[in-house]
Write a protein that holds these residues in place. Structure first.
Motif, PDB file in Angstrom:
ATOM      1  N   UNK A  98     -27.645   0.992 -20.113  1.00 59.15           N
ATOM      2  CA  UNK A  98     -26.739   1.074 -21.254  1.00 59.15           C
ATOM      3  C   UNK A  98     -25.656   2.143 -21.075  1.00 59.15           C
ATOM      4  N   UNK A  99     -26.037   3.399 -20.895  1.00 65.55           N
ATOM      5  CA  UNK A  99     -25.050   4.464 -20.751  1.00 65.55           C
ATOM      6  C   UNK A  99     -24.125   4.192 -19.574  1.00 65.55           C
ATOM      7  N   UNK A 100     -24.716   3.810 -18.432  1.00 62.82           N
ATOM      8  CA  UNK A 100     -23.912   3.532 -17.256  1.00 62.82           C
ATOM      9  C   UNK A 100     -22.978   2.360 -17.452  1.00 62.82           C
ATOM     10  N   UNK A 101     -23.447   1.333 -18.179  1.00 63.74           N
ATOM     11  CA  UNK A 101     -22.607   0.163 -18.427  1.00 63.74           C
ATOM     12  C   UNK A 101     -21.403   0.519 -19.288  1.00 63.74           C
ATOM     13  N   UNK A 102     -21.606   1.397 -20.266  1.00 67.67           N
ATOM     14  CA  UNK A 102     -20.494   1.784 -21.136  1.00 67.67           C
ATOM     15  C   UNK A 102     -19.509   2.704 -20.415  1.00 67.67           C
ATOM     16  N   UNK A 103     -20.004   3.563 -19.537  1.00 62.24           N
ATOM     17  CA  UNK A 103     -19.102   4.391 -18.717  1.00 62.24           C
ATOM     18  C   UNK A 103     -18.264   3.499 -17.809  1.00 62.24           C
ATOM     19  N   UNK A 141     -23.388  -6.864 -16.313  1.00 63.96           N
ATOM     20  CA  UNK A 141     -24.051  -5.597 -16.053  1.00 63.96           C
ATOM     21  C   UNK A 141     -25.174  -5.277 -17.024  1.00 63.96           C
ATOM     22  N   UNK A 142     -25.181  -5.902 -18.201  1.00 66.11           N
ATOM     23  CA  UNK A 142     -26.237  -5.639 -19.183  1.00 66.11           C
ATOM     24  C   UNK A 142     -27.568  -6.263 -18.791  1.00 66.11           C
ATOM     25  N   UNK A 143     -27.547  -7.229 -17.860  1.00 68.34           N
ATOM     26  CA  UNK A 143     -28.789  -7.844 -17.399  1.00 68.34           C
ATOM     27  C   UNK A 143     -29.508  -6.866 -16.474  1.00 68.34           C
ATOM     28  N   UNK A 144     -30.757  -6.504 -16.752  1.00 67.74           N
ATOM     29  CA  UNK A 144     -31.457  -5.504 -15.936  1.00 67.74           C
ATOM     30  C   UNK A 144     -31.576  -5.926 -14.463  1.00 67.74           C
ATOM     31  N   UNK A 145     -31.362  -5.001 -13.574  1.00 65.88           N
ATOM     32  CA  UNK A 145     -31.542  -5.101 -12.120  1.00 65.88           C
ATOM     33  C   UNK A 145     -30.650  -6.190 -11.505  1.00 65.88           C
TER      34      UNK A 145
END
Length: 223
Positions: A98-103, A141-145
């Motif tokens: 989440x944090x990384x996706x928003x950055x 990117x929100x889909x895990x792995x």
């Protein structure tokens, strides 16, 4: 002005399609050029920074160079020995849930904002395509792995850098020839530097500046 910018946007999209550029995997910042020996044979390839289109303003050249460099850094600046594909900082930051996706999203939006600072701005079609790339990249990117790996291969910033490259290449050509042809209607429109240049930004006069300007008049009235 809007008509010319819109036509250049359509030609840029067609340019990428006709030339079949791999906009998600071809390096927008660096290119490989052959090194020849004395017999004219190719001995190896070396990388160099891609040349900028001739005829652009210093502002447009600076922005294109900046966007190319940022897209490369964010999407393709690392290579691992076990993988043929390149990865950038976007991949590593995106691993943080989440944090990384928003950055990653904020950086991509900043790059598009930088693209919009070219003289005359971006056409709506070009801006819309860039935003679509970003939204697709964010959703993947929100889909895990699995999403992080797919996100690293989609490369929204690289796609958007190629969009800007195609647009400014068409713009440079139009400025050289002095005209541009609408690919839909076939009509030709005259192009001058003034048409595709950004007007100077309007500036609001502050109250302090107004008072300062009126002060000599007031002093003169007292005399």
């Amino acid at each position: 002005m809007n008509a010319v910018v819109g036509i250049l946007g359509k030609k840029a999209l067609g340019r990428l399609k006709d030339k079949d550029v791999q906009t998600n995997s071809e390096n927008p910042y660096m290119e490989k050029v052959p090194v020849l020996n004395q017999r004219g044979e190719i001995t190896k390839y070396k990388e160099r920074e891609r040349p900028l289109p001739d005829g652009l303003s210093s502002n447009d050249k600076k922005i294109l160079q900046t966007v190319r460099r940022k897209a490369y850094k964010w999407d393709m600046s690392f290579r691992f020995c076990c993988f043929s594909s390149r990865f950038g900082w976007s991949f590593f930051i995106g691993l943080v849930p989440f944090f990384g996706d928003f950055v990653d999203l904020l950086v991509a939006l900043y790059i598009v904002k930088t693209c919009g600072k070219i003289d005359g701005g971006l056409p709506k079609t070009m801006y819309g395509r860039m935003m679509w790339n970003i939204m697709m990249d964010f959703g993947i990117g929100l889909i895990p792995i699995v999403g992080d790996l797919a996100d690293a291969l989609f490369r929204a910033n690289t796609r958007n850098a190629w969009l800007l490259d195609a647009y400014l290449t068409e713009k440079a050509t139009a400025l050289k020839t002095g005209r541009v042809q609408d690919p839909d209607t076939g009509s030709t429109v005259a192009v001058t530097e003034a048409i595709v240049a950004a007007p100077p930004p309007s500036r609001r006069v502050t109250d302090v500046e107004m008072a300062t300007a009126q002060q000599p008049l007031n002093n003169g009235a007292r005399r």
